[in-house]
Design an enzyme around this catalytic site. Structure first.
Site, mmCIF file in Angstrom:
data_model
loop_
_atom_site.group_PDB
_atom_site.id
_atom_site.type_symbol
_atom_site.label_atom_id
_atom_site.label_comp_id
_atom_site.label_asym_id
_atom_site.label_seq_id
_atom_site.Cartn_x
_atom_site.Cartn_y
_atom_site.Cartn_z
ATOM 1 N N ASN A 1 0.854 -1.189 0.000
ATOM 2 C CA ASN A 1 0.000 0.000 0.000
ATOM 3 C C ASN A 1 0.889 1.238 0.000
ATOM 4 O O ASN A 1 2.054 1.186 0.425
ATOM 5 C CB ASN A 1 -0.893 0.010 1.249
ATOM 6 C CG ASN A 1 -1.885 1.178 1.230
ATOM 7 O OD1 ASN A 1 -2.487 1.464 0.207
ATOM 8 N ND2 ASN A 1 -2.052 1.837 2.365
ATOM 9 N N SER B 1 4.652 7.050 2.217
ATOM 10 C CA SER B 1 5.294 5.796 2.611
ATOM 11 C C SER B 1 4.709 4.633 1.814
ATOM 12 O O SER B 1 3.496 4.531 1.657
ATOM 13 C CB SER B 1 5.065 5.513 4.111
ATOM 14 O OG SER B 1 5.474 6.590 4.925
#
Length: 223
Positions: A112, A141
């Site tokens: 993700n 991130s």
């Protein structure tokens, strides 16, 4: 993977699919040795589906509103993903909280991207929260998905300075440009066999990654 082979992906989306487009572009420019087998959305009106169709990628819609609960939806979604036999499942703006069963099924092979420097600002509205807190650095991130929301081991981060006069929109746009760099970069490292998840820790080139790879403003990701 053997040299010359491509990492098979399935991408899950809910919206515009700009990170999907970044992957499509990287593959088309031969910067990413991967193949997107299918793009699946929980929304029929997601523009990312059109991006996929224009690139000749197979699409599927599995509307969560047609299921009585999260568990039944995720069981059907897992079965649909498995039909394509991907080695990596890529969440690219898939706005669903996944059940533990789904996460466990794809453990170690699901990524993700989140618009913050995790573990700070998990969840939604990250840009607003950064501005409200008066922070000077923001970012994005790429992490492996675990049962903990936005809590999986982080592979790579991009740092983005918060500038004076930034609005939510200007900050979000600047973060998004960095997302488009680091997502293909992490998948490229996985495709090369350099990055993997083991015992819930990220390993790179055979050694445990003690902290995420970090991309500062202006830097390019590793090849």
């Amino acid at each position: 993977m053997k040299p010359g082979t491509k990492l098979p992906l399935v991408v899950l989306i809910s919206g515009s699919g700009s990170n999907l487009q970044a992957l499509i572009d990287a593959i088309g420019q031969e910067r990413l040795p991967a193949e997107i087998l299918a793009v699946i959305s929980n929304r029929a009106d997601a523009f990312g589906l059109e991006r996929a169709r224009q690139a000749g990628i197979e699409t599927r819609v599995l509307d969560h509103r047609e299921f009585p609960d999260r568990e039944s939806y995720d069981r059907e979604l897992a079965a649909l993903v498995d039909q394509f036999q991907p080695e990596l499942v890529v969440l690219a703006g898939f706005m669903r909280i996944l059940t533990p069963e789904f996460v466990d099924h794809f453990h170690g092979r699901m990524l993700n991207i989140h618009p913050s420097l995790l573990p700070r600002h998990r969840g939604l509205h990250t840009h607003e929260r950064v501005l409200e807190a008066g922070e000077t650095v923001h970012g994005a991130s790429v992490h492996y998905v675990t049962e903990e929301l936005d809590g999986g081991p982080v592979v790579m981060q991009a740092r983005v300075p918060v500038e004076g006069g930034d609005s939510v929109d200007t900050l979000a746009a600047r973060v998004l440009t960095r997302e488009h760099l680091i997502y293909p970069a992490v998948i490229r490292l996985i495709a090369a066999g350099r990055v993997r998840l083991e015992d819930n820790r990220v390993f790179m080139d055979g050694a445990s990654l003690e902290r995420p790879l970090t991309l500062a403003q202006g830097e390019r990701p590793p090849e």
